[in-house]
Scaffold this motif. Sequence first.
Motif, PDB file in Angstrom:
ATOM      1  N   CYS A 242       0.828  -1.213   0.000  1.00 52.63           N
ATOM      2  CA  CYS A 242       0.000   0.000   0.000  1.00 52.63           C
ATOM      3  C   CYS A 242       0.860   1.260   0.000  1.00 52.63           C
ATOM      4  O   CYS A 242       0.564   2.230  -0.705  1.00 52.63           O
ATOM      5  CB  CYS A 242      -0.918  -0.032   1.220  1.00 52.63           C
ATOM      6  N   THR A 243       1.945   1.251   0.759  1.00 51.98           N
ATOM      7  CA  THR A 243       2.835   2.421   0.803  1.00 51.98           C
ATOM      8  C   THR A 243       3.492   2.664  -0.543  1.00 51.98           C
ATOM      9  O   THR A 243       3.588   3.809  -1.011  1.00 51.98           O
ATOM     10  CB  THR A 243       3.897   2.220   1.896  1.00 51.98           C
ATOM     11  N   SER A 244       3.961   1.602  -1.191  1.00 52.27           N
ATOM     12  CA  SER A 244       4.615   1.758  -2.491  1.00 52.27           C
ATOM     13  C   SER A 244       3.637   2.238  -3.561  1.00 52.27           C
ATOM     14  O   SER A 244       4.011   2.976  -4.471  1.00 52.27           O
ATOM     15  CB  SER A 244       5.257   0.431  -2.915  1.00 52.27           C
ATOM     16  N   GLN A 245       2.363   1.826  -3.449  1.00 50.56           N
ATOM     17  CA  GLN A 245       1.364   2.247  -4.430  1.00 50.56           C
ATOM     18  C   GLN A 245       0.978   3.712  -4.264  1.00 50.56           C
ATOM     19  O   GLN A 245       0.691   4.408  -5.235  1.00 50.56           O
ATOM     20  CB  GLN A 245       0.110   1.377  -4.301  1.00 50.56           C
ATOM     21  N   LEU A 246       0.980   4.214  -3.014  1.00 47.98           N
ATOM     22  CA  LEU A 246       0.489   5.563  -2.748  1.00 47.98           C
ATOM     23  C   LEU A 246       1.583   6.607  -2.577  1.00 47.98           C
ATOM     24  O   LEU A 246       1.288   7.800  -2.527  1.00 47.98           O
ATOM     25  CB  LEU A 246      -0.367   5.554  -1.470  1.00 47.98           C
ATOM     26  N   ALA A 247       2.837   6.176  -2.478  1.00 46.47           N
ATOM     27  CA  ALA A 247       3.911   7.129  -2.161  1.00 46.47           C
ATOM     28  C   ALA A 247       4.066   8.197  -3.223  1.00 46.47           C
ATOM     29  O   ALA A 247       4.395   9.354  -2.920  1.00 46.47           O
ATOM     30  CB  ALA A 247       5.230   6.374  -1.975  1.00 46.47           C
ATOM     31  N   SER A 248       3.835   7.855  -4.483  1.00 42.86           N
ATOM     32  CA  SER A 248       4.023   8.827  -5.565  1.00 42.86           C
ATOM     33  C   SER A 248       2.952   9.906  -5.593  1.00 42.86           C
ATOM     34  O   SER A 248       3.132  10.938  -6.241  1.00 42.86           O
ATOM     35  CB  SER A 248       4.044   8.097  -6.914  1.00 42.86           C
ATOM     36  N   GLU A 249       1.838   9.704  -4.901  1.00 40.82           N
ATOM     37  CA  GLU A 249       0.738  10.670  -4.926  1.00 40.82           C
ATOM     38  C   GLU A 249       0.852  11.743  -3.849  1.00 40.82           C
ATOM     39  O   GLU A 249       0.095  12.715  -3.877  1.00 40.82           O
ATOM     40  CB  GLU A 249      -0.598   9.935  -4.748  1.00 40.82           C
ATOM     41  N   PHE A 250       1.783  11.581  -2.910  1.00 42.86           N
ATOM     42  CA  PHE A 250       1.861  12.477  -1.777  1.00 42.86           C
ATOM     43  C   PHE A 250       3.272  13.049  -1.659  1.00 42.86           C
ATOM     44  O   PHE A 250       4.213  12.545  -2.282  1.00 42.86           O
ATOM     45  CB  PHE A 250       1.481  11.733  -0.489  1.00 42.86           C
ATOM     46  N   PRO A 251       3.449  14.107  -0.857  1.00 41.62           N
ATOM     47  CA  PRO A 251       4.796  14.682  -0.686  1.00 41.62           C
ATOM     48  C   PRO A 251       5.772  13.688  -0.080  1.00 41.62           C
ATOM     49  O   PRO A 251       5.393  12.660   0.487  1.00 41.62           O
ATOM     50  CB  PRO A 251       4.537  15.874   0.255  1.00 41.62           C
ATOM     51  N   GLU A 252       7.045  14.011  -0.219  1.00 36.55           N
ATOM     52  CA  GLU A 252       8.090  13.100   0.248  1.00 36.55           C
ATOM     53  C   GLU A 252       8.086  12.931   1.764  1.00 36.55           C
ATOM     54  O   GLU A 252       8.452  11.874   2.270  1.00 36.55           O
ATOM     55  CB  GLU A 252       9.456  13.606  -0.222  1.00 36.55           C
ATOM     56  N   ASP A 253       7.689  13.991   2.493  1.00 33.60           N
ATOM     57  CA  ASP A 253       7.713  13.904   3.953  1.00 33.60           C
ATOM     58  C   ASP A 253       6.435  13.297   4.533  1.00 33.60           C
ATOM     59  O   ASP A 253       6.238  13.315   5.750  1.00 33.60           O
ATOM     60  CB  ASP A 253       7.942  15.286   4.557  1.00 33.60           C
ATOM     61  N   CYS A 254       5.557  12.786   3.698  1.00 29.68           N
ATOM     62  CA  CYS A 254       4.311  12.193   4.165  1.00 29.68           C
ATOM     63  C   CYS A 254       4.603  10.840   4.836  1.00 29.68           C
ATOM     64  O   CYS A 254       5.331   9.999   4.294  1.00 29.68           O
ATOM     65  CB  CYS A 254       3.333  12.022   3.002  1.00 29.68           C
ATOM     66  N   LYS A 255       4.018  10.637   5.997  1.00 25.65           N
ATOM     67  CA  LYS A 255       4.218   9.404   6.758  1.00 25.65           C
ATOM     68  C   LYS A 255       2.993   8.502   6.613  1.00 25.65           C
ATOM     69  O   LYS A 255       1.853   8.974   6.493  1.00 25.65           O
ATOM     70  CB  LYS A 255       4.461   9.710   8.234  1.00 25.65           C
TER      71      LYS A 255
END
Length: 794
Positions: A208-221
Amino acid sequence: MGNSRIQVNKAHKTRFTSKSSRNLHRTSLQDSGRIGKSDSNNYVKSAKAARLQRGKMLREQKKAAVLKEKRASGGLNSAPRVIVLFPLSASVELDSLNEDLFKLLSSDGSEVPSSSTVASSEYKLKATVLKAPHRDLLTCMEMAKVADLMAFVASASSPWEDNNSNYIDSFGNQCLSVFRSIGLPSTTVLIRDLPSELKKKNELKKICTSQLASEFPEDCKFYPADTRDELHKFMWLFKAQRLTVPHWRSQRPYVVAQKVGMLVDDESSGKCTLLLSGYLRARKLSINQLVHVSGVGDFQFSKIEVLNEPFPLNERKNQNSMELDALHDEEVLNSLVPDPIKQEPLVVENTPDLLAGEQTWPTEEEMAEADKNQKQGKLKKKTLPRGTSEYQAAWIVDDTDEEDSDIGDSDDNRMVLDREEDANEERKYDQEFEDDEKSLNVRDFDSGTQNDSEMMDDEDLTDEQIKDEIKKIKEAHADDEEFPDEVEIPIDVPARRRFAKYRGLKSFRTSSWDPNESLPQDYARIFAFDNVARTQKLVLKQALKMEEEDRDDCVQTGSYVRLHIKEVPLGAASKLSSLVNTKPIIGFGLLQHESKMSVLHFSVKKYDGYEAPIKTKEELMFHVGFRQIIARPVFSTDNFSSDKHKMERFLHSGSFSLASIYGPISFPPLPLVVLKISEGSDAPAVAALGSLKSIEPNKIISKKIILTGYPQRVSKMKASVRYMFHNPEDVKWFKPVEVWSKCGRRGRVKEPVGTHGAMKCIFNGVVQQHDIVCMNLYKRAYPKWPERLYPQLL
């Protein structure tokens, strides 16, 4: 023996010199520091020390500002932090997560209270938790504007299609694009519905993290959020986190209303006093400022009351029983009343002076000259069309070419009229040209000369036959996508009347155009700055000075206040009272001049998911910062190398354009979201995204049209062109305008031929028989004044 000679050593040979003479130029170590170095090094050392000291001072100031901001956002007297729970897909269940958060924040773990705000003694934190409703774009946008933390909620049990997880649906993607345009605050992603087994849980969380990481800022946890311990970990990290908000939001004080009330003195007036109760955020609020209620309009304060804290961080009190008291039970700690002298006036439109353009009483010399001119009425006089100024006369020049001197007598010059003809033309031009797409009334136009003469080879053609032939030629040559500005002149309407407001330009980029020429009546209702950048700098400096000073007419940030806003329409106030529990009601303080109308220019780009055409002057809803206004923009190309912008009939996809509207002044930078409400549908669609670029009424937006004609006879660089005009008077009128061909030739009109609008043209190269001759005409375009300015005032 001969005479003895004395040996003389050469001076430049050091091996012959003595040891003492070789050491004359050397200095001792004690004197080397005093003699070898200049005093300028002392200045270098002092400058370096000053730079180091200044750098240290700036670092200390930044640390103090960060510490002050952290204490203000998380202290006992600060406003609650706003957490917005946004579901990324329709399968996410927010009610259970909202209930878990309130149980965690409550000291005894009770059920969800009726208010969305809670004070936690365990975390030493006050928080307001808002649930963004799925498929409600307007409410989601308003919540994102006031959010301190955007908590995007994803469900790990989302349906799988083609081995790809569908964590974000179409509405989620649309809202993410809008939130990025508005400006994202601090963000986090909460993952729900993870399996209980540790190995599968970690694997699914990683996917889930790998799928959504590109949609949010880099500092998003990314946090799992199923159990109480996981939410407890998230809340402790959230409490210690330094929150970031968009820059435009921190420049203006605002209140998110928790309660909305009304005080009606006289129902017949249709006005009331609107009461907004909530926490003051971002900056201090002055009682003498103007306030804007989102979606309703700009108003003045009648009073501001500072109330007691409804959610104090006190461990001895039962936080779960903390509810907002009734209005009459709330304790008023302080009350501010505006000063009539210092209070900013509510000025929206400019009131023009109707006598500003009046002339003085004529003198005896002027009256004598007028009588003399009246007696010589039959004498020919050079006049201009009605409504033409002296500046416009520069665009209408007489042809003085020696080559045309034998045919260019005074009768052929359209700018020379008799007195009797001038009176007829006065009556003709009294008509108002409403729009270029509408045909004009030509009952007073004498078209008898069109039927009693011949035009070269078309002498026996009727009007219907000419239309059919033009249609065939147009279908064979014209391409709407490549040449969208081409227009066709009606046969029964003279071109000099049909395009009377247009002019020719030698060069669209370099030709001069007076921005104050022939302005519309709506320009008398707006305001303009001599220097927008300087005015904005002074306004922001004044607001910063008010923030730093300790003034009696200001309310401190974080206070719980009740705003008394006077003269609010009764219908809009009652509508806000019904919406306070479903969507945020925002009231924010305006900077100086921000209530006045002017011409705003936005840099916009059509939203990729919106496929319907967006036409110029179409009614749209503009969300500019906290503001919501109705506007009818004019789209144009965003040119950097020219002071003129070409109008676009539609907003094109894939590129940025300039959208110009009449609207209240707002100082940039501010984000923009353009919404389109279709007929029969209450849900608006995102049409375009952008930002506020400038406030400049003098920006020239010109509408371009292309008149086309077709060569009938060609002789090297000369050609007889037909079907551009339909009578010789039109040819004489547009004779000074340059013509060009689609094959790259440029030329000019020499003379009319016959009585059906044919003309002789001379080009700078050999003309092809299949070529198309074009003429560019321009007129200035303006936005359309909206019928209603704010959406709530219906």
